[in-house]
Write a protein that holds these residues in place. Structure first.
Motif, short mmCIF file in Angstrom:
data_model
loop_
_atom_site.label_atom_id
_atom_site.label_comp_id
_atom_site.label_asym_id
_atom_site.label_seq_id
_atom_site.Cartn_x
_atom_site.Cartn_y
_atom_site.Cartn_z
N LEU A 177 0.83 -1.20 0.00
CA LEU A 177 0.00 0.00 0.00
C LEU A 177 0.87 1.25 0.00
CD1 LEU A 177 -2.59 1.65 0.30
CD2 LEU A 177 -2.51 1.18 2.77
N LEU A 178 1.88 1.28 0.83
CA LEU A 178 2.75 2.46 0.90
C LEU A 178 3.44 2.69 -0.44
CD1 LEU A 178 4.33 1.93 4.44
CD2 LEU A 178 2.17 3.03 3.82
N ASP A 179 3.87 1.61 -1.08
CA ASP A 179 4.48 1.75 -2.41
C ASP A 179 3.48 2.30 -3.42
OD1 ASP A 179 6.92 0.80 -1.54
OD2 ASP A 179 6.55 -1.28 -2.17
N ALA A 180 2.24 1.82 -3.36
CA ALA A 180 1.21 2.27 -4.31
C ALA A 180 0.93 3.76 -4.13
CB ALA A 180 -0.07 1.46 -4.13
N LEU A 181 0.92 4.23 -2.88
CA LEU A 181 0.68 5.65 -2.63
C LEU A 181 1.83 6.50 -3.15
CD1 LEU A 181 -0.79 5.42 0.99
CD2 LEU A 181 -2.05 5.89 -1.12
N ARG A 182 3.04 6.02 -2.95
CA ARG A 182 4.20 6.78 -3.45
C ARG A 182 4.20 6.82 -4.98
NH1 ARG A 182 6.94 4.47 1.38
NH2 ARG A 182 7.23 2.50 0.25
N ARG A 183 3.85 5.72 -5.62
CA ARG A 183 3.77 5.71 -7.09
C ARG A 183 2.70 6.67 -7.58
NH1 ARG A 183 4.27 0.13 -6.44
NH2 ARG A 183 2.05 -0.17 -6.81
N ALA A 184 1.59 6.72 -6.86
CA ALA A 184 0.50 7.61 -7.27
C ALA A 184 0.96 9.07 -7.26
CB ALA A 184 -0.70 7.43 -6.34
N VAL A 185 1.68 9.46 -6.23
CA VAL A 185 2.16 10.84 -6.15
C VAL A 185 3.18 11.11 -7.24
CG1 VAL A 185 3.48 12.44 -4.71
CG2 VAL A 185 1.64 11.08 -3.69
N ARG A 186 4.02 10.16 -7.52
CA ARG A 186 5.03 10.35 -8.58
C ARG A 186 4.38 10.55 -9.96
NH1 ARG A 186 8.16 6.39 -5.66
NH2 ARG A 186 7.44 4.74 -7.07
N ARG A 187 3.24 9.93 -10.18
CA ARG A 187 2.57 10.11 -11.48
C ARG A 187 1.53 11.23 -11.43
NH1 ARG A 187 -2.46 7.64 -11.29
NH2 ARG A 187 -2.73 6.04 -9.70
N ASP A 188 1.60 12.08 -10.38
CA ASP A 188 0.76 13.28 -10.26
C ASP A 188 -0.70 12.99 -9.94
OD1 ASP A 188 2.88 15.05 -10.71
OD2 ASP A 188 2.66 14.86 -12.88
N ALA A 189 -1.00 11.80 -9.42
CA ALA A 189 -2.33 11.57 -8.86
C ALA A 189 -2.39 12.21 -7.48
CB ALA A 189 -2.62 10.08 -8.78
N ARG A 190 -3.59 12.50 -7.02
CA ARG A 190 -3.74 13.06 -5.68
C ARG A 190 -4.01 11.95 -4.68
NH1 ARG A 190 -6.99 17.30 -8.39
NH2 ARG A 190 -5.83 19.26 -8.26
N VAL A 191 -3.56 12.18 -3.45
CA VAL A 191 -3.91 11.30 -2.34
C VAL A 191 -4.53 12.16 -1.25
CG1 VAL A 191 -2.17 9.56 -2.87
CG2 VAL A 191 -1.59 11.45 -1.35
N LEU A 192 -5.56 11.62 -0.62
CA LEU A 192 -6.29 12.35 0.42
C LEU A 192 -6.45 11.43 1.62
CD1 LEU A 192 -8.28 14.48 1.66
CD2 LEU A 192 -10.09 13.34 0.32
N SER A 193 -6.15 11.94 2.80
CA SER A 193 -6.40 11.20 4.03
C SER A 193 -7.57 11.82 4.76
CB SER A 193 -5.17 11.19 4.94
OG SER A 193 -4.86 12.51 5.38
N TYR A 225 -8.57 21.21 6.91
CA TYR A 225 -7.83 20.41 5.93
C TYR A 225 -6.69 21.24 5.38
CZ TYR A 225 -10.63 23.02 2.49
OH TYR A 225 -11.23 24.01 1.76
N VAL A 226 -5.71 20.56 4.80
CA VAL A 226 -4.56 21.22 4.18
C VAL A 226 -4.40 20.66 2.77
CG1 VAL A 226 -2.06 21.49 4.21
CG2 VAL A 226 -3.34 21.66 6.35
N ASP A 227 -4.31 21.55 1.80
CA ASP A 227 -4.09 21.16 0.41
C ASP A 227 -2.63 21.46 0.06
OD1 ASP A 227 -3.96 20.78 -2.29
OD2 ASP A 227 -5.76 21.92 -2.78
N GLU A 228 -1.81 20.44 0.08
CA GLU A 228 -0.43 20.52 -0.37
C GLU A 228 -0.32 19.66 -1.62
OE1 GLU A 228 3.03 21.77 1.79
OE2 GLU A 228 1.49 23.11 1.01
N ASP A 229 -1.07 20.04 -2.62
CA ASP A 229 -1.22 19.26 -3.84
C ASP A 229 0.11 18.65 -4.28
OD1 ASP A 229 -2.79 18.27 -5.81
OD2 ASP A 229 -3.19 20.17 -6.82
N PRO A 230 0.16 17.33 -4.48
CA PRO A 230 -0.95 16.38 -4.62
C PRO A 230 -1.35 15.65 -3.34
CG PRO A 230 1.06 15.30 -5.28
CD PRO A 230 1.44 16.70 -4.88
#
Length: 321
Positions: A90-106, A150-155
């Protein structure tokens, strides 16, 4: 353009936080001309997961591979797995998502998952006020904003406790599809399109609306005449009380004074007008009872910590200002 959204679950997921994501992104509102997202709930720990407090299980056919195509990945709150660690996949998938400019939200304590993935390092982030100290201790390179919703530090976008997830989700909709869409979704959910201020108002007692009949009719009248100057004596006369009795009853039933109550309503109306209209600052000041743009700006900054122009730019884009 935001089209593909995935909520990723850990065992012990909190049902409200999951429900927030499903409500904003998972429902088909095409009957009102609203966008429909390609939405899925994916599991990080097998096809069947238990909830944290509600005593039921959640089943999904989707695994972590579903995250690879998502424009937005949301991590709702779940049981704290810090002692055992979060799934490395899961942690790897989240890091890959950010690298490809997808957003992640908690949402709420989902922020700890983002921290474990290293996505908070050097970034501002939000957490429930009860978790802020622990988040800062575990992730000293994170810049924890303790009082915001909330804080938006895109992505990377982080939200504070529970209902702040609604604020963050609607913020993303507003950012991607505009204020009209966000406002329409909020109306369907029967929630405000945005809430000003930060978490401090929830740590201490908020300023509630009246739940009694004593000043209820006066409150309705005040809301309809925000552009007029009124005195406690005039309001007391409407309530058929002496000014002293009225002021005491008003404080008891609303938790604030008539002046603070009407000031709050005027600022809220100014926010609505800044979002939904092209009226000038002087016109908005007139409609909200502030009189002129300078007085509007003074009270707006004092209440929200930002100027009316900056607020309009935030929620309607630079061209609106």
């Amino acid at each position: 353009m935001l089209k593909n959204v995935a909520a990723v679950l850990l065992d012990g997921v909190h049902p409200f936080e999951l429900g927030v994501v499903c409500e904003v992104f998972g429902l088909d509102r095409s009957d009102e001309g609203l966008p429909v997202y390609d939405f899925a709930v994916a599991s990080a720990e097998g096809p069947t997961l238990g909830t944290h407090v509600a005593g039921f299980t959640v089943s999904t056919p989707y695994g972590l591979d579903r995250l690879e195509e998502a424009d937005l990945i949301v991590v709702p709150a779940a049981r704290d797995n810090a002692g055992h660690g979060y799934p490395p996949e899961l942690l790897d998938a989240l890091r890959r998502a950010v690298r490809r400019d997808a957003r992640v939200l908690s949402v709420c304590s989902g922020v700890f998952v983002l921290g474990a993935a290293g996505l908070l390092d050097g970034r501002r982030c939000s957490a429930h006020w009860q978790h802020a100290d622990e988040l800062a201790r575990r992730h000293p390179r994170a810049i924890v904003e303790r009082d915001v919703l909330y804080v938006d530090e895109d992505p990377v976008i982080t939200s504070a406790g529970t209902a702040a997830g609604i604020d963050a989700c609607l913020h993303i909709v507003r950012k991607e599809q505009g204020p009209e869409v966000a406002n329409a979704v909020a109306r369907r959910m029967v929630v405000p399109p945005h809430r000003d201020g930060g978490q401090a108002q929830y740590i201490e007692r908020p300023l509630p609306r009246s739940q009694c009949d004593t000043v209820g009719e006066v409150l309705v009248w005040m809301e309809r005449h925000l552009d007029e100057e009124v005195t406690v004596e005039q309001l007391a006369a409407r309530a058929h009380m002496s000014p002293r009795t009225f002021a005491r009853r008003f404080q008891q039933e609303t938790g604030t004074t008539p002046y603070r109550w009407i000031l709050r309503q005027r600022v809220l109306l100014a926010q609505e007008l800044l979002e939904a209209s092209d009226e000038t600052m002087d016109a908005i000041a007139g409609r909200t009872g502030f009189g002129n743009a300078a007085a509007l700006r003074h009270q707006f900054v004092r209440s929200l910590g930002t100027t009316p122009q900056a607020y309009r730019r935030t929620f309607r884009g630079p061209q609106a200002a």
